[in-house]
Design a protein around this motif. Structure first.
Motif, mmCIF file in Angstrom:
data_model
loop_
_atom_site.group_PDB
_atom_site.id
_atom_site.type_symbol
_atom_site.label_atom_id
_atom_site.label_comp_id
_atom_site.label_asym_id
_atom_site.label_seq_id
_atom_site.Cartn_x
_atom_site.Cartn_y
_atom_site.Cartn_z
ATOM 1 N N TYR A 60 0.733 -1.341 -0.015
ATOM 2 C CA TYR A 60 0.116 0.055 -0.023
ATOM 3 C C TYR A 60 0.907 1.205 -0.279
ATOM 4 O O TYR A 60 2.376 1.352 0.679
ATOM 5 N N GLU A 61 0.426 2.499 -0.512
ATOM 6 C CA GLU A 61 0.905 3.293 -0.642
ATOM 7 C C GLU A 61 0.228 4.723 -1.377
ATOM 8 O O GLU A 61 -0.819 4.385 -1.217
ATOM 9 N N GLY A 62 0.343 6.001 0.246
ATOM 10 C CA GLY A 62 -0.668 6.923 0.254
ATOM 11 C C GLY A 62 -0.137 8.276 0.163
ATOM 12 O O GLY A 62 1.735 8.424 0.400
ATOM 13 N N LEU A 63 -0.720 9.657 0.229
ATOM 14 C CA LEU A 63 -0.429 10.475 0.229
ATOM 15 C C LEU A 63 -0.272 11.716 1.979
ATOM 16 O O LEU A 63 -2.046 11.193 1.721
ATOM 17 N N LEU A 64 0.163 11.885 2.842
ATOM 18 C CA LEU A 64 -0.832 12.512 4.303
ATOM 19 C C LEU A 64 -0.827 13.862 3.743
ATOM 20 O O LEU A 64 0.862 13.826 3.073
ATOM 21 N N GLU A 65 -1.732 14.702 3.784
ATOM 22 C CA GLU A 65 -1.644 16.246 3.754
ATOM 23 C C GLU A 65 -2.088 16.216 5.002
ATOM 24 O O GLU A 65 -2.635 16.069 5.557
ATOM 25 N N ILE A 66 -1.535 17.798 5.799
ATOM 26 C CA ILE A 66 -1.702 18.176 7.080
ATOM 27 C C ILE A 66 -2.170 19.761 6.588
ATOM 28 O O ILE A 66 -1.714 20.515 6.200
ATOM 29 N N LYS A 67 -4.168 19.654 7.185
ATOM 30 C CA LYS A 67 -3.928 21.093 6.451
ATOM 31 C C LYS A 67 -5.279 21.189 7.622
ATOM 32 O O LYS A 67 -5.851 20.842 8.446
ATOM 33 N N ASN A 68 -5.208 23.151 7.742
ATOM 34 C CA ASN A 68 -6.373 23.138 8.838
ATOM 35 C C ASN A 68 -7.875 23.032 8.664
ATOM 36 O O ASN A 68 -8.576 22.369 9.504
ATOM 37 N N ALA A 69 -8.313 22.938 7.256
ATOM 38 C CA ALA A 69 -9.406 22.572 6.484
ATOM 39 C C ALA A 69 -9.181 21.045 6.454
ATOM 40 O O ALA A 69 -8.807 21.237 4.627
ATOM 41 N N PRO A 70 -9.607 20.135 6.523
ATOM 42 C CA PRO A 70 -9.821 19.101 6.017
ATOM 43 C C PRO A 70 -10.425 19.080 4.093
ATOM 44 O O PRO A 70 -11.704 19.430 4.881
ATOM 45 N N ASP A 71 -10.000 18.438 3.440
ATOM 46 C CA ASP A 71 -10.752 18.271 2.612
ATOM 47 C C ASP A 71 -11.961 16.886 2.279
ATOM 48 O O ASP A 71 -13.062 17.172 1.972
ATOM 49 N N VAL A 72 -11.232 15.440 3.149
ATOM 50 C CA VAL A 72 -12.288 15.258 3.441
ATOM 51 C C VAL A 72 -12.176 14.458 4.820
ATOM 52 O O VAL A 72 -11.093 14.316 4.819
ATOM 53 N N SER A 73 -12.918 14.313 5.910
ATOM 54 C CA SER A 73 -13.371 13.369 6.998
ATOM 55 C C SER A 73 -14.442 13.055 7.046
ATOM 56 O O SER A 73 -15.770 13.393 6.816
ATOM 57 N N VAL A 74 -14.755 11.817 8.735
ATOM 58 C CA VAL A 74 -15.756 11.525 8.842
ATOM 59 C C VAL A 74 -16.066 11.907 10.615
ATOM 60 O O VAL A 74 -15.086 12.073 10.988
ATOM 61 N N VAL A 75 -16.983 12.043 10.773
ATOM 62 C CA VAL A 75 -17.428 12.524 12.022
ATOM 63 C C VAL A 75 -17.127 11.202 13.540
ATOM 64 O O VAL A 75 -16.524 11.653 14.404
ATOM 65 N N SER A 76 -16.752 9.791 12.590
ATOM 66 C CA SER A 76 -16.395 8.678 13.451
ATOM 67 C C SER A 76 -16.039 7.490 12.049
ATOM 68 O O SER A 76 -16.554 7.404 11.569
ATOM 69 N N SER A 77 -14.616 7.916 12.878
ATOM 70 C CA SER A 77 -13.895 6.262 11.844
ATOM 71 C C SER A 77 -13.701 4.825 12.566
ATOM 72 O O SER A 77 -13.303 4.351 11.688
ATOM 73 N N SER A 78 -14.677 5.678 13.548
ATOM 74 C CA SER A 78 -15.330 3.528 13.478
ATOM 75 C C SER A 78 -16.571 3.683 14.134
ATOM 76 O O SER A 78 -16.917 4.194 14.818
ATOM 77 N N VAL A 79 -17.067 2.979 13.847
ATOM 78 C CA VAL A 79 -18.667 2.500 13.664
ATOM 79 C C VAL A 79 -19.056 0.905 14.008
ATOM 80 O O VAL A 79 -18.485 -0.080 13.502
ATOM 81 N N SER A 80 -19.582 0.585 14.736
ATOM 82 C CA SER A 80 -20.292 -1.156 14.841
ATOM 83 C C SER A 80 -22.391 -1.341 15.132
ATOM 84 O O SER A 80 -22.421 -0.644 14.727
#
Length: 350
Positions: free
Chosen positions: A116-136
């Motif tokens: 796996y490979e990816g790119l990490l960006e640090i921004k004051n206003a994220p382009d995409v995010s989630v309210v909760s990163s874990s659901v069940s």
């Protein structure tokens, strides 16, 4: 020829995914994550199950260091999950200078293999995010995930994707529904959950993504009543069926218990009746076997003795000799004086 074969294979996969209401996702440079300063993110790195026993590590271009699995510190954790054929990388308290590419590797006999490979960006206003990163959710039930995006991505396509098989849902289906409110958020609803749905997903908008971990628990029973019916719905028909089943179960339990109680009552009644009859017979038997009663009435003897010749006892004359007695069995009392007898006598002096 190789290029043609690869293109044909990709077309085949795309057609197959479209039949399922999904699109194939190839990964690569599109694996871009945006996180706020001081925030955190967990990224899953899947690998082939044949590499379960091999060493795995994560490499960051920003830090220029490799961290092997099962390592944890205040800022980063790399944990292997062999049963799921993946290892997770969690980065915490991110800083602006941690911007850059990262890679997930598996050590093989042929050399390091990138999984796996990816790119990490640090921004004051994220382009995409989630309210909760874990659901069940429970097996057969539903879960809802709210994905957030910036205004720059308002007109971009919104997807709900799965890491393991790199497939994305782009339209409504029987199990996944995507609703975009066009106010910088969209909602993903998954219904009729199965245990196999457990895993890592991500909200995908344009070329940005935010990971979400889904955990599906086995069907549970509470207070002898199933929480959901077989289809995962909670309508009245399912509840009625469960109630009928419960009644049948209770009836099957009470029938043998009632029969047992009835037999005990009958046995007690029979024993009581026999005991009463036996007592009456015993009383009668005891009365018949009781010893004979001897009734001795008071005996009165009247006599007159003439003492003209007191020395001649033979000439004593009994003027009265009366004995009154009553005996039921004289043979038993033969030769015995009546008990309690009274003798009255008169002696006339001469």
């Amino acid at each position: 020829m190789v290029a043609y074969g690869t293109a044909a294979l990709c077309c085949t996969l795309i057609c197959f995914c479209l039949m399922l209401g999904t699109e194939c996702y190839t990964g690569g440079s599109n694996n871009t994550f945006t996180v706020q300063p001081g925030g955190s993110v967990t990224i899953p790195c899947y690998y082939d199950s044949k590499y379960t026993q091999q060493r795995k590590f994560w490499f960051s271009e920003a830090d220029k260091c490799a961290i092997y699995t099962n390592f944890t510190s205040e800022t980063v954790s790399v944990i292997d999950h062999p049963a799921q054929s993946l290892f997770t990388v969690t980065m915490r308290n991110l800083k602006m200078n941690q911007y850059g590419e990262f890679y997930c590797f598996v050590e093989t006999y042929e050399g390091n293999k990138t999984t796996y490979e990816g790119l990490l960006e640090i921004k004051n206003a994220p382009d995409v995010s989630v309210v909760s990163s874990s659901v069940s959710g429970d097996e057969g039930g539903n879960i809802s995930v709210k994905c957030l995006y910036s205004s720059a991505y308002k007109n971009k396509h919104k997807h709900w994707c799965r890491y393991k098989d790199k497939s994305c849902y782009t339209s409504q289906s029987s199990s996944v529904q995507i609703s975009d409110d066009e106010r910088e958020s969209f909602t993903v609803l998954m219904s009729g959950l199965m245990l196999s749905d457990s895993g890592w997903y991500f909200c995908f908008v344009g070329d940005r993504q935010a990971p979400v971990q889904l955990t599906v628990s086995a069907h549970t029973i509470e207070n002898n009543t199933e929480t959901t019916n077989d289809t995962g719905s909670s309508d009245g028909s399912g509840e009625s069926t469960l109630n009928d089943q419960q009644k049948e179960k209770n009836m099957s339990l009470w029938l043998p218990v009632s029969a047992g109680l009835m037999m005990i009552i009958i046995m007690v009644a029979v024993c009581t009746w026999k005991w009463k009859n036996r007592s009456a017979e015993d009383k009668k038997l005891m009365k018949n076997n009781a010893p004979d009663t001897v009734t001795v009435e008071e005996t009165v003897i009247y006599s007159t003795i003439n003492d003209e010749n007191p020395n001649n006892i033979s000439q004593l004359q009994f003027k009265a000799n009366t004995i009154y007695s009553s005996m039921e069995d004289p043979a038993e009392c033969e030769g015995q004086s009546p008990a309690g007898g009274t003798v009255y006598s008169t002696v006339a002096p001469h």
